[in-house]
Scaffold this active site. Structure first.
Site, PDB file in Angstrom:
ATOM      1  NE  ARG A  54      37.726  33.053  43.862  1.00 53.95           N
ATOM      2  CZ  ARG A  54      38.190  33.843  42.886  1.00 53.95           C
ATOM      3  NH1 ARG A  54      37.348  34.458  42.068  1.00 53.95           N
ATOM      4  NH2 ARG A  54      39.486  34.011  42.725  1.00 53.95           N
ATOM      5  CG  HIS A  58      38.120  37.139  46.908  1.00 49.06           C
ATOM      6  ND1 HIS A  58      39.077  37.410  45.956  1.00 49.06           N
ATOM      7  CD2 HIS A  58      38.167  35.790  47.101  1.00 49.06           C
ATOM      8  CE1 HIS A  58      39.666  36.283  45.582  1.00 49.06           C
ATOM      9  NE2 HIS A  58      39.131  35.292  46.267  1.00 49.06           N
ATOM     10  CG  ASP A  59      33.714  42.545  51.625  1.00 44.14           C
ATOM     11  OD1 ASP A  59      34.332  43.585  51.333  1.00 44.14           O
ATOM     12  OD2 ASP A  59      32.852  42.490  52.515  1.00 44.14           O
ATOM     13  CB  VAL A  62      40.498  42.992  51.189  1.00 48.34           C
ATOM     14  CG1 VAL A  62      41.144  44.339  50.866  1.00 48.34           C
ATOM     15  CG2 VAL A  62      41.238  41.863  50.473  1.00 48.34           C
ATOM     16  CB  SER A  68      36.076  47.501  50.933  1.00 44.73           C
ATOM     17  OG  SER A  68      36.696  46.235  51.125  1.00 44.73           O
ATOM     18  CG  ASN A  86      39.473  40.746  43.974  1.00 42.53           C
ATOM     19  OD1 ASN A  86      39.428  39.618  44.449  1.00 42.53           O
ATOM     20  ND2 ASN A  86      39.582  41.828  44.735  1.00 42.53           N
ATOM     21  N   PRO A 154      44.575  34.614  50.085  1.00 40.00           N
ATOM     22  CG  PRO A 154      43.789  32.957  51.511  1.00 40.00           C
ATOM     23  CD  PRO A 154      43.431  34.306  50.956  1.00 40.00           C
ATOM     24  CG  HIS A 184      38.152  25.628  46.588  1.00 38.24           C
ATOM     25  ND1 HIS A 184      39.529  25.727  46.622  1.00 38.24           N
ATOM     26  CD2 HIS A 184      37.699  26.913  46.492  1.00 38.24           C
ATOM     27  CE1 HIS A 184      39.886  26.991  46.558  1.00 38.24           C
ATOM     28  NE2 HIS A 184      38.802  27.731  46.476  1.00 38.24           N
TER      29      HIS A 184
END
Length: 317
Positions: A54, A58-59, A62, A68, A86, A154, A184
């Site tokens: 995850r 998530h990196d 973005v 980042s 986050n 999302p 998931h």
């Protein structure tokens, strides 16, 4: 001792910008260092496999795959760690930092944090019983973070249409969305991310009618309609919680998907067809997952002389 378990499937990387042999000469022991670090982390905490996967996702959504998300906030920019998607949710930062320290000892100022994130995600999947793939490498690290751009991530509270549009905006297609959602099959979710489905779906004051009745009853018991249950963790796949398999899709077909955003995949003919396909064909899922992960890992990458190779992942050099 951790084993890389996979279902007879190794995917070789192909990318115009990146190369799976990028560190072949400059850091030949990189794979072993990363796999050892991930192994130790998962041994201490089985949830960490899903968390590392995850963290990579998530990196990349973005600013692109530039690490980042790992940057601490400074007086020049707001960090992404404490952004709403986050905060108190994304974890595993210390695992990446520990691996980076080991990599720096072996190959100083050579391997980016972004590539370590990528390799950690590969190992997290394979060590959970999923496929292994040879990840393309050569990313460089960004020198800033973008808290505002976390809106690109999302959300479990969004409609399938909105989530689809977010994937399309990243150059990923509907098939990629369904395939990557299969991540998931491991991990947990906090009760607040799906509690409205149990008690007040879409403001109706009633449960989500798409939920299997037995599954609904069990969830209402473990996630009662009180604020104190909001942060309680529930496995996304209660059948094979720590195994990377196709149970996620089987659950959706049976109307036992935990998140409303996941179960919504059964509400559209295009996505439902893919869900049913993967529920019947585990090998097909294992075959397609690496390809979609490599597309994800190619979003907005910095290469050549762009960005930098951070010496520590939580701040720029």
């Amino acid at each position: 001792m951790c084993l890389i378990l996979f279902h007879g499937l190794v995917i070789m990387a192909q990318s115009q910008q990146l190369d799976d042999q990028f560190y072949g000469k400059s850091c030949p022991d990189l794979d072993n260092i990363v796999s050892s670090g991930v192994c130790s982390a998962i041994t201490r905490d089985q949830r960490m496999a899903a968390s590392l996967l995850r963290l990579h996702f998530h990196d990349c959504f973005v600013n692109g795959c530039d690490a980042s998300i790992l940057l601490d906030e400074t007086n020049k920019f707001k960090g992404e760690k404490n952004a709403t998607p986050n905060r108190n949710s994304v974890r595993g930062y210390e695992v990446i930092e520990s691996i980076k320290a080991d990599v720096e000892k072996a190959c100083p100022s050579t391997v980016s944090c972004a590539d370590i994130l990528t390799l950690a995600a590969v190992n997290a999947v394979s060590m959970s019983g999923g496929p292994f793939w040879s990840a393309p490498l050569g990313r460089r690290d960004g020198v800033t973070a973008n808290e505002a751009a976390t809106k690109n991530l999302p959300s479990p509270f969004e409609s399938l249409k909105d989530i689809t549009n977010k994937f399309l905006a990243q150059g990923l297609d509907i098939k990629d969305m369904v395939v990557l959602s299969g991540a998931h099959t491991i991990g947990y979710a906090q009760c607040f991310t799906f509690k409205t489905r149990l008690f007040n779906n879409s403001g109706t004051g009633k449960p989500d009618p798409s939920l299997d009745t037995t599954f609904l009853s069990n969830l209402q018991t473990v996630c009662p309609n009180v604020n104190t249950s909001d942060t309680k963790l529930i496995p996304l796949d209660g059948q094979t919680t720590y195994s990377f398999d196709n149970s996620y899709y089987i659950n959706l077909v049976k109307n036992t998907g935990l998140l409303g955003s996941d179960q919504a995949l059964m509400g559209d003919p295009k996505t439902a067809a893919l869900v049913k396909q993967y529920s019947d064909d585990a090998y097909g899922f294992y075959k397609d997952f690496p390809g979609s992960m490599m597309k994800l890992g190619s979003i907005g990458v910095l290469t050549g002389k762009q960005g930098q190779i951070r010496k520590k992942c939580n701040f720029v050099n």
